[in-house]
Design a protein around this motif. Structure first.
Motif, PDB file in Angstrom:
ATOM      1  N   GLY A  12      14.174 -20.117 -21.444  1.00 53.33           N
ATOM      2  CA  GLY A  12      15.053 -19.009 -21.841  1.00 53.33           C
ATOM      3  C   GLY A  12      15.563 -19.177 -23.269  1.00 53.33           C
ATOM      4  N   ILE A  13      16.884 -19.186 -23.428  1.00 52.76           N
ATOM      5  CA  ILE A  13      17.466 -19.352 -24.770  1.00 52.76           C
ATOM      6  C   ILE A  13      17.348 -20.793 -25.272  1.00 52.76           C
ATOM      7  N   GLY A  14      16.887 -21.707 -24.399  1.00 54.59           N
ATOM      8  CA  GLY A  14      16.827 -23.132 -24.759  1.00 54.59           C
ATOM      9  C   GLY A  14      16.167 -23.398 -26.109  1.00 54.59           C
ATOM     10  N   PRO A  74      18.585 -25.758 -21.508  1.00 53.06           N
ATOM     11  CA  PRO A  74      18.670 -25.426 -20.085  1.00 53.06           C
ATOM     12  C   PRO A  74      17.298 -25.185 -19.468  1.00 53.06           C
ATOM     13  N   CYS A  75      17.188 -25.425 -18.166  1.00 58.92           N
ATOM     14  CA  CYS A  75      15.958 -25.139 -17.436  1.00 58.92           C
ATOM     15  C   CYS A  75      16.264 -24.173 -16.295  1.00 58.92           C
ATOM     16  N   THR A  76      15.426 -23.170 -16.163  1.00 52.78           N
ATOM     17  CA  THR A  76      15.616 -22.139 -15.139  1.00 52.78           C
ATOM     18  C   THR A  76      15.374 -22.698 -13.736  1.00 52.78           C
ATOM     19  N   THR A  77      16.216 -22.278 -12.788  1.00 50.07           N
ATOM     20  CA  THR A  77      15.984 -22.584 -11.369  1.00 50.07           C
ATOM     21  C   THR A  77      16.067 -21.276 -10.587  1.00 50.07           C
ATOM     22  N   PRO A  78      15.022 -20.919  -9.842  1.00 53.19           N
ATOM     23  CA  PRO A  78      15.075 -19.645  -9.103  1.00 53.19           C
ATOM     24  C   PRO A  78      16.117 -19.667  -7.988  1.00 53.19           C
ATOM     25  N   VAL A  86      15.048 -28.605 -11.795  1.00 51.29           N
ATOM     26  CA  VAL A  86      14.580 -29.663 -12.697  1.00 51.29           C
ATOM     27  C   VAL A  86      15.775 -30.501 -13.152  1.00 51.29           C
ATOM     28  N   ASN A  87      16.911 -29.824 -13.342  1.00 52.81           N
ATOM     29  CA  ASN A  87      18.095 -30.528 -13.838  1.00 52.81           C
ATOM     30  C   ASN A  87      18.570 -31.569 -12.831  1.00 52.81           C
ATOM     31  N   VAL A  88      18.605 -31.137 -11.556  1.00 54.21           N
ATOM     32  CA  VAL A  88      19.027 -32.060 -10.505  1.00 54.21           C
ATOM     33  C   VAL A  88      18.028 -33.214 -10.419  1.00 54.21           C
ATOM     34  N   ALA A 264      24.235 -28.438 -22.829  1.00 49.68           N
ATOM     35  CA  ALA A 264      25.340 -27.492 -22.676  1.00 49.68           C
ATOM     36  C   ALA A 264      25.556 -27.196 -21.192  1.00 49.68           C
ATOM     37  N   VAL A 265      26.731 -26.648 -20.877  1.00 48.53           N
ATOM     38  CA  VAL A 265      27.002 -26.275 -19.484  1.00 48.53           C
ATOM     39  C   VAL A 265      26.193 -25.028 -19.099  1.00 48.53           C
ATOM     40  N   HIS A 266      25.911 -24.183 -20.087  1.00 48.67           N
ATOM     41  CA  HIS A 266      25.263 -22.913 -19.763  1.00 48.67           C
ATOM     42  C   HIS A 266      23.815 -23.077 -19.304  1.00 48.67           C
ATOM     43  N   GLY A 267      23.285 -21.991 -18.736  1.00 48.38           N
ATOM     44  CA  GLY A 267      21.907 -21.976 -18.283  1.00 48.38           C
ATOM     45  C   GLY A 267      20.985 -21.314 -19.293  1.00 48.38           C
ATOM     46  N   SER A 268      19.842 -20.858 -18.796  1.00 48.46           N
ATOM     47  CA  SER A 268      18.797 -20.356 -19.694  1.00 48.46           C
ATOM     48  C   SER A 268      19.022 -18.906 -20.124  1.00 48.46           C
ATOM     49  N   ALA A 269      20.086 -18.268 -19.603  1.00 43.38           N
ATOM     50  CA  ALA A 269      20.512 -16.915 -20.009  1.00 43.38           C
ATOM     51  C   ALA A 269      19.342 -15.953 -20.211  1.00 43.38           C
ATOM     52  N   PRO A 270      18.591 -15.657 -19.146  1.00 47.48           N
ATOM     53  CA  PRO A 270      17.415 -14.787 -19.308  1.00 47.48           C
ATOM     54  C   PRO A 270      17.759 -13.416 -19.884  1.00 47.48           C
ATOM     55  N   ASP A 271      19.013 -12.961 -19.676  1.00 49.24           N
ATOM     56  CA  ASP A 271      19.393 -11.626 -20.178  1.00 49.24           C
ATOM     57  C   ASP A 271      19.354 -11.519 -21.699  1.00 49.24           C
ATOM     58  N   ALA A 278      21.736 -15.820 -28.855  1.00 52.89           N
ATOM     59  CA  ALA A 278      22.499 -16.847 -28.134  1.00 52.89           C
ATOM     60  C   ALA A 278      23.358 -17.679 -29.083  1.00 52.89           C
ATOM     61  N   ASN A 279      24.480 -18.102 -28.554  1.00 53.53           N
ATOM     62  CA  ASN A 279      25.379 -18.967 -29.320  1.00 53.53           C
ATOM     63  C   ASN A 279      24.848 -20.410 -29.272  1.00 53.53           C
ATOM     64  N   PRO A 280      24.542 -20.988 -30.432  1.00 52.03           N
ATOM     65  CA  PRO A 280      24.022 -22.359 -30.420  1.00 52.03           C
ATOM     66  C   PRO A 280      25.118 -23.416 -30.419  1.00 52.03           C
TER      67      PRO A 280
HETATM   68  P1  NAI Z   1      23.733 -18.684 -17.678  1.00 49.86           P
HETATM   69  O1  NAI Z   1      24.661 -19.732 -18.171  1.00 49.86           O
HETATM   70  O2  NAI Z   1      22.326 -18.808 -18.108  1.00 49.86           O
HETATM   71  O3  NAI Z   1      24.274 -17.233 -18.114  1.00 49.86           O
HETATM   72  C1  NAI Z   1      25.529 -16.717 -17.673  1.00 49.86           C
HETATM   73  C2  NAI Z   1      26.011 -15.673 -18.710  1.00 49.86           C
HETATM   74  O4  NAI Z   1      26.450 -16.350 -19.888  1.00 49.86           O
HETATM   75  C3  NAI Z   1      24.908 -14.717 -19.152  1.00 49.86           C
HETATM   76  O5  NAI Z   1      25.453 -13.449 -19.348  1.00 49.86           O
HETATM   77  C4  NAI Z   1      24.445 -15.300 -20.474  1.00 49.86           C
HETATM   78  O6  NAI Z   1      23.926 -14.340 -21.378  1.00 49.86           O
HETATM   79  C5  NAI Z   1      25.729 -15.919 -21.011  1.00 49.86           C
HETATM   80  N1  NAI Z   1      25.438 -17.098 -21.846  1.00 49.86           N
HETATM   81  C6  NAI Z   1      25.066 -18.313 -21.412  1.00 49.86           C
HETATM   82  N2  NAI Z   1      24.854 -19.122 -22.445  1.00 49.86           N
HETATM   83  C7  NAI Z   1      25.096 -18.419 -23.556  1.00 49.86           C
HETATM   84  C8  NAI Z   1      25.037 -18.720 -24.949  1.00 49.86           C
HETATM   85  N3  NAI Z   1      24.690 -19.918 -25.418  1.00 49.86           N
HETATM   86  N4  NAI Z   1      25.334 -17.733 -25.835  1.00 49.86           N
HETATM   87  C9  NAI Z   1      25.696 -16.507 -25.408  1.00 49.86           C
HETATM   88  N5  NAI Z   1      25.779 -16.171 -24.103  1.00 49.86           N
HETATM   89  C10 NAI Z   1      25.468 -17.116 -23.183  1.00 49.86           C
HETATM   90  O7  NAI Z   1      23.848 -18.691 -16.090  1.00 49.86           O
HETATM   91  P2  NAI Z   1      22.937 -18.000 -14.993  1.00 49.86           P
HETATM   92  O8  NAI Z   1      22.561 -16.628 -15.429  1.00 49.86           O
HETATM   93  O9  NAI Z   1      23.685 -18.205 -13.737  1.00 49.86           O
HETATM   94  O10 NAI Z   1      21.630 -18.890 -14.915  1.00 49.86           O
HETATM   95  C11 NAI Z   1      20.405 -18.579 -15.542  1.00 49.86           C
HETATM   96  C12 NAI Z   1      19.437 -19.707 -15.248  1.00 49.86           C
HETATM   97  O11 NAI Z   1      19.868 -20.924 -15.866  1.00 49.86           O
HETATM   98  C13 NAI Z   1      19.264 -19.997 -13.762  1.00 49.86           C
HETATM   99  O12 NAI Z   1      17.897 -20.192 -13.514  1.00 49.86           O
HETATM  100  C14 NAI Z   1      20.049 -21.277 -13.565  1.00 49.86           C
HETATM  101  O13 NAI Z   1      19.569 -22.037 -12.502  1.00 49.86           O
HETATM  102  C15 NAI Z   1      19.830 -21.977 -14.896  1.00 49.86           C
HETATM  103  N6  NAI Z   1      20.864 -22.957 -15.254  1.00 49.86           N
HETATM  104  C16 NAI Z   1      20.437 -24.098 -15.845  1.00 49.86           C
HETATM  105  C17 NAI Z   1      21.352 -25.044 -16.250  1.00 49.86           C
HETATM  106  C18 NAI Z   1      20.829 -26.270 -16.937  1.00 49.86           C
HETATM  107  O14 NAI Z   1      19.665 -26.336 -17.251  1.00 49.86           O
HETATM  108  N7  NAI Z   1      21.657 -27.266 -17.166  1.00 49.86           N
HETATM  109  C19 NAI Z   1      22.784 -24.863 -16.052  1.00 49.86           C
HETATM  110  C20 NAI Z   1      23.135 -23.587 -15.464  1.00 49.86           C
HETATM  111  C21 NAI Z   1      22.184 -22.683 -15.069  1.00 49.86           C
END
Ligand code: NAI
Length: 344
Positions: A12-14, A74-78, A86-88, A264-271, A278-280
């Motif tokens: 995703g945004i990774g 981040p890595c996507t998990t369905p 993958v993270n776990v 980062a705490v965030h995920g791959s933000a597919p949207d 994405a915010n780096p």
């Molecule tokens: P997400 O964190 O990817 O997104 C949640 C919301 O926050 C979305 O609207 C996204 O656009 C926004 N967002 C996240 N990071 C951002 C950034 N850097 N800049 C701007 N906006 C940001 O969480 P979501 O949608 O629940 O998960 C998407 C995928 O990511 C899933 O497959 C999930 O399993 C995976 N994931 C992976 C993680 C990891 O690799 N450590 C941690 C959390 C989720």
């Protein structure tokens, strides 16, 4: 000095945010004698797309074991089916038992809260995240919550040590031991015993998770280190991220005895993936944690200086109005990275 560091772009945004963070880190180190030798490896669906036969290729794990540190996207998990996380898997394979998520208010990022400065310490290897689930019969499933004395004790010790090293005066354990009397009961009993044996200079308290969440949103400033088992830590990290501007500004690190993976705490933000929006900052802040870790581990002051330079620069950039869309600004990923680098 030269430090090897594994770089995992992820899904995703990774790749976008990891590339921006790398550019910022390299630019900061260009002012120092030391450098980072990036060792690029794949994980997640990106690994399959590049022809690996696994989401977590063996050469990625081997490289992290060799270098000792990684900066990971981040890595996507369905959801609800498909492959497991993958993270776990990475955290379990490398026994990265201690997750640290510092949550700090940033000047220039307006939120409902001021002066938030808490750190979520999450047990990373067991709890419901052990992923032991069974379908007993159609329509009936079970999910096993695992807690061991060893893991509860070591995460408690980790949290108290983290607090002491950084002059944080209070550790609060979040639990639901009134209901999960054995598993969460073990978690807080171990924390209590570790506290009494070695850390009485630090204030220790226990809060039931539901009430704890209410008290957190009422007044986050009363908290220091939040000691959580795996699932609570996952949820509470995102809750706390909301205090300071969201997932775009919340970094993290996963520590084991030998290795550390910064992400980062965030995920791959597919949207928003592939749009350059994405915010780096969250992964850059994770990179700053990595530089500080290298500085302490190897005694290389260049790493510490490079970390401070980046932190000062992004603080200033935010104060002066440079922001990505998630924070109400209009900069893209690369433009925000430029804004940080310009301020070195
Ligand atoms: P997400 O964190 O990817 O997104 C949640 C919301 O926050 C979305 O609207 C996204 O656009 C926004 N967002 C996240 N990071 C951002 C950034 N850097 N800049 C701007 N906006 C940001 O969480 P979501 O949608 O629940 O998960 C998407 C995928 O990511 C899933 O497959 C999930 O399993 C995976 N994931 C992976 C993680 C990891 O690799 N450590 C941690 C959390 C989720």
């Amino acid at each position: 000095m030269e430090h090897g560091c594994v770089l995992v772009p992820g899904d995703g945004i990774g790749p976008e945010v990891v590339a921006a963070a790398r550019r910022i880190i390299d630019a900061s180190l260009a002012n120092e004698g030391s450098s980072i030798r990036w060792v690029e490896r794949d994980a997640g669906t990106a690994a399959l797309e590049k022809g690996h036969d696994s989401l977590l290729p063996e050469d990625t794990v081997t490289a992290i074991k060799e270098e000792g540190v990684a900066l990971k996207g981040p890595c996507t998990t369905p959801i609800g089916g498909g492959f497991s996380s993958v993270n776990v898997a990475l955290r379990k394979t490398l026994d990265l038992y201690g997750a640290v998520r510092p949550v700090r208010s940033l000047d220039g990022v307006e939120t409902r809260y001021r002066d938030v400065d808490v750190v979520v310490v999450r047990e990373n290897t067991e709890g419901l995240y052990a992923g032991i689930e069974n379908e007993i019969t159609p329509g009936v499933v079970t999910s096993l919550k695992v807690a061991t004395d060893r893991a509860c004790r070591r995460i408690a010790k980790f949290a108290f040590t983290y607090a002491r090293d950084r002059g944080i005066g209070r550790v609060t354990a979040f639990h639901k031991a009134n209901i999960m009397k054995l598993s969460d009961g073990l978690f807080i009993r171990c924390a209590r015993e570790v506290h009494e044996a070695e850390f009485t200079d630090i204030e220790y308290e226990e809060l039931i998770i539901d009430a704890a969440c209410m008290r957190l949103v009422q007044d986050p400033s009363r908290f220091g280190v939040l000691l959580c088992e795996n699932l609570y830590g996952d949820v509470v990290s995102d809750l706390c991220a909301g205090f300071v501007g969201g997932l775009g500004v919340t970094p993290g690190a996963n520590f084991g005895e030998k290795n550390a993976v910064f992400e980062a705490v965030h995920g791959s933000a597919p949207d928003i993936a592939g749009k350059g929006l994405a915010n780096p900052l969250a992964i850059t802040m994770s990179g700053v944690m990595m530089l500080n870790h290298l500085s302490v581990k190897t005694g290389d002051a260049d790493m510490g200086r490079a970390a401070s330079r980046i932190r000062d620069a992004y603080d200033r950039a935010l104060r002066e109005g440079a922001r990505t869309g998630d924070l109400g600004g209009d900069l893209g990923t690369e433009a925000f990275a430029d804004a940080v680098i310009e301020r070195f």
